[in-house]
Motif scaffolding. Structure first.
Motif, PDB file in Angstrom:
ATOM      1  N   THR A 167      32.172  52.772  55.255  1.00  0.00           N
ATOM      2  CA  THR A 167      32.339  52.252  53.898  1.00  0.00           C
ATOM      3  C   THR A 167      33.250  53.143  53.077  1.00  0.00           C
ATOM      4  O   THR A 167      34.123  52.664  52.343  1.00  0.00           O
ATOM      5  N   ARG A 168      33.058  54.454  53.185  1.00  0.00           N
ATOM      6  CA  ARG A 168      33.908  55.381  52.446  1.00  0.00           C
ATOM      7  C   ARG A 168      35.379  55.199  52.819  1.00  0.00           C
ATOM      8  O   ARG A 168      36.246  55.082  51.953  1.00  0.00           O
ATOM      9  N   ASP A 169      35.658  55.157  54.123  1.00  0.00           N
ATOM     10  CA  ASP A 169      37.041  55.002  54.557  1.00  0.00           C
ATOM     11  C   ASP A 169      37.599  53.646  54.163  1.00  0.00           C
ATOM     12  O   ASP A 169      38.780  53.518  53.808  1.00  0.00           O
ATOM     13  N   TRP A 170      36.755  52.626  54.234  1.00  0.00           N
ATOM     14  CA  TRP A 170      37.188  51.278  53.854  1.00  0.00           C
ATOM     15  C   TRP A 170      37.583  51.226  52.381  1.00  0.00           C
ATOM     16  O   TRP A 170      38.623  50.660  52.026  1.00  0.00           O
ATOM     17  N   THR A 171      36.778  51.825  51.523  1.00  0.00           N
ATOM     18  CA  THR A 171      37.106  51.810  50.095  1.00  0.00           C
ATOM     19  C   THR A 171      38.373  52.609  49.813  1.00  0.00           C
ATOM     20  O   THR A 171      39.158  52.229  48.944  1.00  0.00           O
ATOM     21  N   VAL A 172      38.578  53.705  50.551  1.00  0.00           N
ATOM     22  CA  VAL A 172      39.807  54.487  50.372  1.00  0.00           C
ATOM     23  C   VAL A 172      41.023  53.632  50.718  1.00  0.00           C
ATOM     24  O   VAL A 172      42.014  53.588  49.971  1.00  0.00           O
ATOM     25  N   VAL A 173      40.957  52.950  51.842  1.00  0.00           N
ATOM     26  CA  VAL A 173      42.096  52.156  52.308  1.00  0.00           C
ATOM     27  C   VAL A 173      42.362  50.967  51.378  1.00  0.00           C
ATOM     28  O   VAL A 173      43.501  50.740  50.950  1.00  0.00           O
ATOM     29  N   ILE A 174      41.317  50.210  51.052  1.00  0.00           N
ATOM     30  CA  ILE A 174      41.508  48.995  50.275  1.00  0.00           C
ATOM     31  C   ILE A 174      41.873  49.302  48.821  1.00  0.00           C
ATOM     32  O   ILE A 174      42.746  48.664  48.239  1.00  0.00           O
ATOM     33  N   SER A 175      41.215  50.296  48.240  1.00  0.00           N
ATOM     34  CA  SER A 175      41.579  50.656  46.867  1.00  0.00           C
ATOM     35  C   SER A 175      42.988  51.228  46.819  1.00  0.00           C
ATOM     36  O   SER A 175      43.684  51.119  45.805  1.00  0.00           O
ATOM     37  N   GLY A 176      43.428  51.824  47.935  1.00  0.00           N
ATOM     38  CA  GLY A 176      44.809  52.300  48.000  1.00  0.00           C
ATOM     39  C   GLY A 176      45.810  51.159  47.916  1.00  0.00           C
ATOM     40  O   GLY A 176      46.854  51.285  47.259  1.00  0.00           O
ATOM     41  N   VAL A 177      45.509  50.066  48.583  1.00  0.00           N
ATOM     42  CA  VAL A 177      46.378  48.889  48.497  1.00  0.00           C
ATOM     43  C   VAL A 177      46.440  48.385  47.054  1.00  0.00           C
ATOM     44  O   VAL A 177      47.517  48.066  46.537  1.00  0.00           O
ATOM     45  N   VAL A 178      45.286  48.331  46.400  1.00  0.00           N
ATOM     46  CA  VAL A 178      45.235  47.890  45.006  1.00  0.00           C
ATOM     47  C   VAL A 178      46.069  48.805  44.128  1.00  0.00           C
ATOM     48  O   VAL A 178      46.884  48.345  43.311  1.00  0.00           O
ATOM     49  N   SER A 179      45.894  50.113  44.296  1.00  0.00           N
ATOM     50  CA  SER A 179      46.625  51.079  43.466  1.00  0.00           C
ATOM     51  C   SER A 179      48.128  50.978  43.687  1.00  0.00           C
ATOM     52  O   SER A 179      48.907  51.014  42.723  1.00  0.00           O
ATOM     53  N   GLN A 180      48.549  50.832  44.930  1.00  0.00           N
ATOM     54  CA  GLN A 180      49.975  50.700  45.215  1.00  0.00           C
ATOM     55  C   GLN A 180      50.552  49.438  44.586  1.00  0.00           C
ATOM     56  O   GLN A 180      51.642  49.463  43.998  1.00  0.00           O
ATOM     57  N   GLN A 181      49.808  48.341  44.688  1.00  0.00           N
ATOM     58  CA  GLN A 181      50.289  47.079  44.130  1.00  0.00           C
ATOM     59  C   GLN A 181      50.396  47.146  42.611  1.00  0.00           C
ATOM     60  O   GLN A 181      51.410  46.774  42.021  1.00  0.00           O
ATOM     61  N   LEU A 182      49.348  47.638  41.958  1.00  0.00           N
ATOM     62  CA  LEU A 182      49.340  47.667  40.498  1.00  0.00           C
ATOM     63  C   LEU A 182      50.286  48.721  39.942  1.00  0.00           C
ATOM     64  O   LEU A 182      50.829  48.558  38.838  1.00  0.00           O
ATOM     65  N   SER A 183      50.513  49.797  40.690  1.00  0.00           N
ATOM     66  CA  SER A 183      51.386  50.865  40.209  1.00  0.00           C
ATOM     67  C   SER A 183      52.859  50.548  40.412  1.00  0.00           C
ATOM     68  O   SER A 183      53.691  50.825  39.542  1.00  0.00           O
ATOM     69  N   ASN A 184      53.184  49.971  41.560  1.00  0.00           N
ATOM     70  CA  ASN A 184      54.582  49.842  41.946  1.00  0.00           C
ATOM     71  C   ASN A 184      55.140  48.426  41.890  1.00  0.00           C
ATOM     72  O   ASN A 184      56.359  48.260  41.897  1.00  0.00           O
ATOM     73  N   ALA A 185      54.263  47.428  41.862  1.00  0.00           N
ATOM     74  CA  ALA A 185      54.743  46.045  41.777  1.00  0.00           C
ATOM     75  C   ALA A 185      53.787  45.234  40.918  1.00  0.00           C
ATOM     76  O   ALA A 185      53.241  44.222  41.360  1.00  0.00           O
ATOM     77  N   PRO A 186      53.553  45.671  39.674  1.00  0.00           N
ATOM     78  CA  PRO A 186      52.529  45.031  38.841  1.00  0.00           C
ATOM     79  C   PRO A 186      52.832  43.593  38.452  1.00  0.00           C
ATOM     80  O   PRO A 186      51.924  42.844  38.111  1.00  0.00           O
ATOM     81  N   GLY A 187      54.092  43.210  38.520  1.00  0.00           N
ATOM     82  CA  GLY A 187      54.444  41.854  38.118  1.00  0.00           C
ATOM     83  C   GLY A 187      54.260  40.823  39.216  1.00  0.00           C
ATOM     84  O   GLY A 187      54.406  39.615  38.962  1.00  0.00           O
ATOM     85  N   GLN A 188      53.938  41.259  40.411  1.00  0.00           N
ATOM     86  CA  GLN A 188      53.790  40.338  41.532  1.00  0.00           C
ATOM     87  C   GLN A 188      52.342  39.880  41.664  1.00  0.00           C
ATOM     88  O   GLN A 188      51.415  40.638  41.407  1.00  0.00           O
ATOM     89  N   GLY A 189      52.180  38.632  42.078  1.00  0.00           N
ATOM     90  CA  GLY A 189      50.848  38.109  42.325  1.00  0.00           C
ATOM     91  C   GLY A 189      50.331  38.535  43.680  1.00  0.00           C
ATOM     92  O   GLY A 189      51.044  39.156  44.475  1.00  0.00           O
ATOM     93  N   PHE A 190      49.085  38.184  43.956  1.00  0.00           N
ATOM     94  CA  PHE A 190      48.467  38.593  45.211  1.00  0.00           C
ATOM     95  C   PHE A 190      49.214  38.034  46.416  1.00  0.00           C
ATOM     96  O   PHE A 190      49.491  38.761  47.381  1.00  0.00           O
ATOM     97  N   ASP A 191      49.548  36.762  46.403  1.00  0.00           N
ATOM     98  CA  ASP A 191      50.109  36.106  47.586  1.00  0.00           C
ATOM     99  C   ASP A 191      51.485  36.637  47.964  1.00  0.00           C
ATOM    100  O   ASP A 191      51.819  36.686  49.155  1.00  0.00           O
ATOM    101  N   GLU A 192      52.289  37.022  46.969  1.00  0.00           N
ATOM    102  CA  GLU A 192      53.641  37.489  47.261  1.00  0.00           C
ATOM    103  C   GLU A 192      53.785  38.993  47.073  1.00  0.00           C
ATOM    104  O   GLU A 192      54.881  39.531  47.107  1.00  0.00           O
ATOM    105  N   GLY A 193      52.680  39.690  46.896  1.00  0.00           N
ATOM    106  CA  GLY A 193      52.735  41.114  46.601  1.00  0.00           C
ATOM    107  C   GLY A 193      53.344  41.941  47.722  1.00  0.00           C
ATOM    108  O   GLY A 193      53.105  41.704  48.902  1.00  0.00           O
ATOM    109  N   LEU A 194      54.140  42.932  47.339  1.00  0.00           N
ATOM    110  CA  LEU A 194      54.787  43.804  48.309  1.00  0.00           C
ATOM    111  C   LEU A 194      53.763  44.556  49.147  1.00  0.00           C
ATOM    112  O   LEU A 194      53.957  44.763  50.348  1.00  0.00           O
ATOM    113  N   PHE A 195      52.660  44.965  48.539  1.00  0.00           N
ATOM    114  CA  PHE A 195      51.645  45.756  49.238  1.00  0.00           C
ATOM    115  C   PHE A 195      50.466  44.900  49.699  1.00  0.00           C
ATOM    116  O   PHE A 195      49.910  45.154  50.766  1.00  0.00           O
TER     117      PHE A 195
END
Length: 232
Positions: A167-195
């Motif tokens: 669970t710990r590793d899973w949250t690290v990995v998945i929250s990392g995807v969220v952070s990358q998406q919101l930090s680096n491509a905030p204008g993109q939606g989920f379906d077309e998101g770069l990350f």
């Protein structure tokens, strides 16, 4: 006495409605101006009231943040509870179940970016969620750990690790995807998101590391029927 109770109920209902309105407006302000840019004065202005009126419901801005944290964490918990990503069958590969689970979490996070910043980052100096506000987040972690424990009981996850570790590793990995998406491509939606578009690969890599050896051999070895069909 029954007559006297009616106005009390109405006042309480009106209070709850006002609190919900305040939270809705506050989320909109955070979405536009950033989580740290939340202003009690701006919320009051949009509601057409004076700022002191808000302190009847929230005695401080941190109390408002606390209520927002509770609300966001509960919404995410409800979303994950409603998502049956780990069906009770032996035919669904582990990576498929992990991909479905990751999509439910990450989609919500991307579509509720203001809440995600408040829940997963620490953007407000001096604010720490209260234990009561943090309770839904704790329940979410416990739910994920229970689901990994169930996958382990089914023989899909390695038995030399604990559900808490997975669970710990899973949250690290998945929250990392969220952070990358919101930090680096905030204008993109989920379906077309770069990350977010990389979730299938992320789920496959995670499954490859944590999959039980027996499950791996079963997944990679074709059935006898399949071998006969291939040789014919």
């Amino acid at each position: 006495m029954a007559t006297d109770a009616v106005p009390v109920g109405r006042r309480q209902r009106r209070r709850l409605e006002t609190i919900e309105e305040v939270l809705e407006v506050a989320v909109a302000v955070m979405a536009e101006q950033g989580v740290a840019g939340l202003s009690v004065g701006e919320v009051a202005r949009r509601m057409g009231i004076q700022p002191p009126s808000l302190y009847v419901y929230f005695p401080s801005k941190n109390a408002l943040y606390d209520a927002l944290f509770t609300r966001g964490a509960q919404q995410l918990l409800d979303q994950i509870r409603a998502t049956d990503s780990f069906p009770d069958d032996t035919a669904t590969p582990l990576e498929t179940m992990l991909l479905d689970a990751s999509r439910a979490f990450v989609r919500w996070a991307v579509e509720h970016a203001a809440y995600s910043q408040l829940l997963f980052w620490r953007p407000v100096p001096g604010f720490t969620p209260s234990p009561a506000a943090y309770a839904p987040a704790v329940q979410l972690i416990e739910l994920v750990a229970e689901r990994f424990a169930e996958l382990q009981r089914r023989g899909l996850v390695r038995d030399d690790v604990t559900p808490d570790q997975v669970t710990r590793d899973w949250t690290v990995v998945i929250s990392g995807v969220v952070s990358q998406q919101l930090s680096n491509a905030p204008g993109q939606g989920f379906d077309e998101g770069l990350f977010t578009s990389g979730l299938p690969r992320v789920a496959a890599m995670f499954a490859g590391y944590y999959r039980a050896p027996t499950a791996a051999s079963t997944a990679s070895t074709p059935s006898k029927r399949g071998r006969r069909e291939d040789s014919s």
